[in-house]
Motif scaffolding. Structure first.
Motif, mmCIF file in Angstrom:
data_model
loop_
_atom_site.group_PDB
_atom_site.id
_atom_site.type_symbol
_atom_site.label_atom_id
_atom_site.label_comp_id
_atom_site.label_asym_id
_atom_site.label_seq_id
_atom_site.Cartn_x
_atom_site.Cartn_y
_atom_site.Cartn_z
ATOM 1 N N GLY A 209 -7.070 11.829 15.295
ATOM 2 C CA GLY A 209 -5.205 11.620 16.032
ATOM 3 C C GLY A 209 -4.637 12.648 15.012
ATOM 4 N N SER A 210 -3.479 12.250 14.400
ATOM 5 C CA SER A 210 -2.635 12.741 13.685
ATOM 6 C C SER A 210 -2.835 12.154 11.936
ATOM 7 C CB SER A 210 -1.769 12.213 13.956
ATOM 8 O OG SER A 210 -0.496 10.712 13.486
ATOM 9 N N VAL A 211 -3.418 10.610 12.115
ATOM 10 C CA VAL A 211 -3.646 10.222 10.812
ATOM 11 C C VAL A 211 -5.173 11.097 10.031
ATOM 12 C CG1 VAL A 211 -4.420 8.850 8.954
ATOM 13 C CG2 VAL A 211 -2.326 8.431 10.746
ATOM 14 N N THR B 23 0.829 -1.130 0.304
ATOM 15 C CA THR B 23 0.063 -0.049 0.124
ATOM 16 C C THR B 23 0.764 1.226 -0.205
ATOM 17 O OG1 THR B 23 -1.146 -1.284 1.822
ATOM 18 C CG2 THR B 23 -2.235 0.672 0.789
ATOM 19 N N SER B 24 0.169 2.018 -0.154
ATOM 20 C CA SER B 24 1.125 3.455 0.192
ATOM 21 C C SER B 24 -0.019 4.635 1.085
ATOM 22 C CB SER B 24 0.739 4.591 -1.616
ATOM 23 O OG SER B 24 -0.149 4.512 -2.228
ATOM 24 N N SER B 25 0.401 6.374 1.720
ATOM 25 C CA SER B 25 -0.422 6.400 2.037
ATOM 26 C C SER B 25 -0.050 8.078 1.195
ATOM 27 C CB SER B 25 0.647 7.102 3.856
ATOM 28 O OG SER B 25 1.523 7.532 3.650
ATOM 29 N N PRO B 26 -1.599 8.741 1.767
ATOM 30 C CA PRO B 26 -1.936 10.090 1.227
ATOM 31 C C PRO B 26 -0.909 10.820 1.007
ATOM 32 C CG PRO B 26 -3.160 9.896 2.489
ATOM 33 C CD PRO B 26 -2.599 8.429 2.727
ATOM 34 N N GLY B 27 -0.276 11.713 -0.283
ATOM 35 C CA GLY B 27 0.167 12.731 -0.537
ATOM 36 C C GLY B 27 0.193 14.078 -0.086
ATOM 37 N N GLY B 28 1.248 13.282 1.236
ATOM 38 C CA GLY B 28 1.516 14.449 2.444
ATOM 39 C C GLY B 28 2.462 16.032 1.640
ATOM 40 N N GLY B 29 2.933 15.379 0.091
ATOM 41 C CA GLY B 29 3.961 16.457 -0.632
ATOM 42 C C GLY B 29 4.976 17.675 0.829
ATOM 43 N N ARG B 30 5.744 16.565 1.807
ATOM 44 C CA ARG B 30 6.646 17.168 1.750
ATOM 45 C C ARG B 30 7.461 17.816 0.969
ATOM 46 N NH1 ARG B 30 9.132 13.656 6.418
ATOM 47 N NH2 ARG B 30 7.287 13.494 7.586
ATOM 48 N N ALA B 31 8.803 18.732 0.999
ATOM 49 C CA ALA B 31 9.164 18.620 -0.127
ATOM 50 C C ALA B 31 10.941 18.489 0.686
ATOM 51 C CB ALA B 31 9.872 20.828 -0.988
ATOM 52 N N ASN C 6 -10.076 3.922 2.727
ATOM 53 C CA ASN C 6 -9.001 4.222 2.400
ATOM 54 C C ASN C 6 -8.358 3.628 3.742
ATOM 55 O OD1 ASN C 6 -6.688 7.302 3.240
ATOM 56 N ND2 ASN C 6 -6.352 6.033 1.961
ATOM 57 N N ASP C 7 -7.495 2.975 3.906
ATOM 58 C CA ASP C 7 -7.832 2.185 4.928
ATOM 59 C C ASP C 7 -5.968 3.004 5.620
ATOM 60 O OD1 ASP C 7 -6.671 0.305 7.507
ATOM 61 O OD2 ASP C 7 -7.942 -0.930 6.915
ATOM 62 N N ALA C 8 -5.418 3.465 6.897
ATOM 63 C CA ALA C 8 -4.341 4.169 7.100
ATOM 64 C C ALA C 8 -4.124 3.249 8.002
ATOM 65 C CB ALA C 8 -4.614 5.362 7.768
ATOM 66 N N THR C 9 -4.333 2.016 8.188
ATOM 67 C CA THR C 9 -3.566 1.134 9.376
ATOM 68 C C THR C 9 -3.154 -0.328 8.174
ATOM 69 O OG1 THR C 9 -5.739 -0.456 9.306
ATOM 70 C CG2 THR C 9 -5.404 1.928 10.932
ATOM 71 N N ASP C 10 -3.764 -0.385 7.062
ATOM 72 C CA ASP C 10 -3.217 -1.128 6.681
ATOM 73 C C ASP C 10 -3.113 -1.724 4.940
ATOM 74 O OD1 ASP C 10 -2.685 -4.143 5.463
ATOM 75 O OD2 ASP C 10 -3.934 -4.877 6.539
ATOM 76 N N ALA C 11 -1.951 -1.114 4.796
ATOM 77 C CA ALA C 11 -1.891 -0.844 2.867
ATOM 78 C C ALA C 11 -2.144 -1.708 2.587
ATOM 79 C CB ALA C 11 -0.146 -0.503 2.930
ATOM 80 N N THR C 12 -1.839 -3.197 3.084
ATOM 81 C CA THR C 12 -2.656 -4.569 1.913
ATOM 82 C C THR C 12 -3.827 -4.450 1.157
ATOM 83 O OG1 THR C 12 -2.998 -6.324 3.693
ATOM 84 C CG2 THR C 12 -0.462 -5.528 2.835
ATOM 85 N N HIS D 26 -8.569 0.368 -0.681
ATOM 86 C CA HIS D 26 -9.280 0.527 -1.369
ATOM 87 C C HIS D 26 -8.645 1.399 -2.463
ATOM 88 C CE1 HIS D 26 -13.528 -1.406 -0.385
ATOM 89 N NE2 HIS D 26 -11.839 -2.526 -0.590
ATOM 90 N N VAL D 27 -8.123 2.557 -1.676
ATOM 91 C CA VAL D 27 -7.976 4.364 -2.275
ATOM 92 C C VAL D 27 -6.534 4.535 -1.863
ATOM 93 C CG1 VAL D 27 -9.024 6.673 -1.896
ATOM 94 C CG2 VAL D 27 -10.573 4.904 -2.120
ATOM 95 N N VAL D 28 -5.674 4.850 -2.440
ATOM 96 C CA VAL D 28 -4.667 5.285 -2.424
ATOM 97 C C VAL D 28 -4.489 6.557 -2.670
ATOM 98 C CG1 VAL D 28 -1.853 5.168 -2.316
ATOM 99 C CG2 VAL D 28 -3.173 2.754 -2.252
ATOM 100 N N GLY E 75 2.299 1.644 -0.235
ATOM 101 C CA GLY E 75 2.529 1.092 1.010
ATOM 102 C C GLY E 75 3.604 0.564 0.835
ATOM 103 N N ALA E 76 4.642 0.247 -0.021
ATOM 104 C CA ALA E 76 5.888 -0.794 0.313
ATOM 105 C C ALA E 76 6.923 0.050 0.822
ATOM 106 C CB ALA E 76 6.288 -1.437 -1.033
ATOM 107 N N ALA E 77 7.453 1.619 0.502
ATOM 108 C CA ALA E 77 8.329 2.356 0.700
ATOM 109 C C ALA E 77 8.231 3.481 0.452
ATOM 110 C CB ALA E 77 9.590 1.468 0.182
ATOM 111 N N VAL F 170 2.899 9.932 -7.491
ATOM 112 C CA VAL F 170 3.518 8.920 -7.421
ATOM 113 C C VAL F 170 2.844 7.570 -5.733
ATOM 114 C CG1 VAL F 170 6.005 7.713 -6.957
ATOM 115 C CG2 VAL F 170 5.874 10.036 -8.056
ATOM 116 N N THR F 171 2.873 7.012 -5.792
ATOM 117 C CA THR F 171 2.716 5.965 -4.632
ATOM 118 C C THR F 171 3.866 4.619 -4.805
ATOM 119 O OG1 THR F 171 1.676 4.735 -3.259
ATOM 120 C CG2 THR F 171 0.909 4.971 -5.838
ATOM 121 N N SER F 172 4.202 3.788 -4.089
ATOM 122 C CA SER F 172 4.568 2.420 -3.574
ATOM 123 C C SER F 172 3.499 1.450 -3.601
ATOM 124 C CB SER F 172 6.025 3.296 -3.063
ATOM 125 O OG SER F 172 5.203 2.896 -0.684
#
Ligand SMILES: C[C@@]1(CC(=O)O)C2=NC(=C\c3[nH]c(c(CCC(=O)O)c3CC(=O)O)Cc3[nH]c(c(CC(=O)O)c3CCC(=O)O)/C=C3\N/C(=C\2)[C@@H](CCC(=O)O)[C@]3(C)CC(=O)O)/[C@H]1CCC(=O)O
Ligand SMILES: NC(=O)c1ccc[n+]([C@@H]2O[C@H](COP(=O)([O-])OP(=O)(O)OC[C@H]3O[C@@H](n4cnc5c(N)ncnc54)[C@H](O)[C@@H]3O)[C@@H](O)[C@H]2O)c1
Length: 283
Positions: free
Chosen positions: A85-87, A4-12, A165-171, A174-176, A194-196, A190-192
């Motif tokens: 919380g934070s997520v 999985t991957s997580s949402p586009g925080g877009g830190r520069a 969009n499950d932030a607790t389990d990327a595998t 449904h939605v990244v 959840g892999a990396a 871009v997304t991995s």
């Protein structure tokens, strides 16, 4: 399934290494708009068309192709966020800023989330029954810090046919939400899956350097200008499509583009435009 991957925080975050030089780029005149994978990273724009190296991954098919990139107008969406919380806060900000209707259910929420102006229901999700809230939503975000509860909520939302969009389990998500950036007029995500995540985020710096050093920005600017002119001058849609095709197939035009000679490219483009107009008149 996979990762999985997580949402586009877009830190520069900046990389210490310099952006690739143009000598490392392979310039090709193919449409760059495709989904591609490179070493576990999914690109919504096909990097292989601009950068050498990604080339050999061109035709690789991956099980992750079951998730597809879509550009969605967020103001159409109702988003239910379970956990504040934070997520939960990041997701609320992401969707709310883009104009979505956001509802949060959580025992506690962060001060930032509290002040955001989104709807908040304070409840214990081990007690409160969220079925009606889930039915209301288009997308359900799971962001509670309790694995068992997350699992239960996932099954419930899935049974109700919702995109999750499950932030607790990327595998199983449904939605990244990808890492995203605008580069020279193009939106790149871009997304991995959840892999990396951090490599996915940092790859945006490489992609940015690559695109900015290439002829894509000149091509973009010239093409946009010529497209505007074509829309005014050529009434017939099919003829306009013929013109766009002709542009990209024209050796002279593409040579000027690749030399980043904007003026010469525009001039050549207009010649092609007028030759098509003359053909149209003659027909
Ligand atoms: C962009 C960003 C957006 C955001 O979350 O808002 C994001 N993660 C961020 C932060 C962050 N993530 C994690 C931590 C905890 C500390 C740590 O572990 O380092 C922190 C730090 C923090 O919270 O501060 C860990 C983590 N992440 C996921 C899982 C679940 C799993 O892997 O199963 C776990 C638990 C892993 C485990 O338990 O081991 C899953 C996802 N995270 C994604 C994106 C998507 C995939 C992106 C991709 O891979 O391309 C995906 C799939 C969610 C989705 O979108 O569906 C944000 C930007 C931060 C930045 O700028 O770097
Ligand atoms: N996708 C990502 O990027 C990412 C990043 C960090 C953590 N995570 C995952 O997401 C989970 C949440 O992370 P966080 O940092 O937001 O945690 P957090 O502790 O900051 O927030 C958890 C939230 O869940 C709520 N909650 C917990 N149990 C509840 C219940 N029974 N009823 C109602 N609300 C309840 C809390 O009130 C709180 O609002 C983590 O456990 C981890 O698995 C994902």
């Amino acid at each position: 399934m996979n990762h999985t991957s997580s949402p586009g925080g877009g830190r520069a975050l900046r990389l210490s290494q310099p952006a690739p030089r143009s000598s490392t780029m392979r310039l090709r005149a193919q449409a760059p708009w495709r989904l591609g994978h490179h070493k576990g990273v999914t690109y919504f724009i096909k990097l292989g068309d601009v950068c050498k190296g990604a080339q050999r991954y061109k035709n690789k098919v991956d099980v992750r192709d079951v998730r597809i990139p879509l550009w969605v107008e967020a103001s159409r969406l109702k988003v239910l966020i379970l956990g504040g919380g934070s997520v939960g806060t990041r997701r609320a900000k992401y969707f709310h800023t883009a104009g979505a209707k956001v509802r949060v259910i959580a025992r506690d929420v962060t001060p930032e989330l509290k002040s955001m102006g989104v709807e908040i229901k304070y409840a214990d999700l081990n007690v409160y029954e969220p079925a009606e809230d889930i039915k209301w939503a288009d997308i359900v975000v799971i962001a509670v810090d309790d694995q068992r509860l997350a699992e239960k909520l996932f099954r419930q939302a899935e049974a109700l046919g919702k995109l999750i969009n499950d932030a607790t389990d990327a595998t199983r998500t449904h939605v990244v939400v990808p890492y995203e950036r605008e580069i020279a007029g193009l939106r790149v995500a871009v997304t991995s899956e959840g892999a990396a995540g951090t490599p996915a985020r940092l790859s945006l710096d490489i992609i940015e350097g690559c695109i900015k050093e290439s002829w894509i920005p000149v091509f973009y600017s010239v093409y946009r200008e010529l497209k505007n002119e074509a829309k005014t001058l050529i009434k017939n849609t099919k003829t306009r499509l013929h013109f766009y095709q002709k542009l990209v197939e024209d050796e002279k035009f593409m040579k000027y583009v690749k030399e980043k000679d904007e003026k010469a490219a525009i001039k050549r483009g207009r010649e092609l435009l007028h030759s098509i107009l003359n053909e149209e008149k003659a027909a």
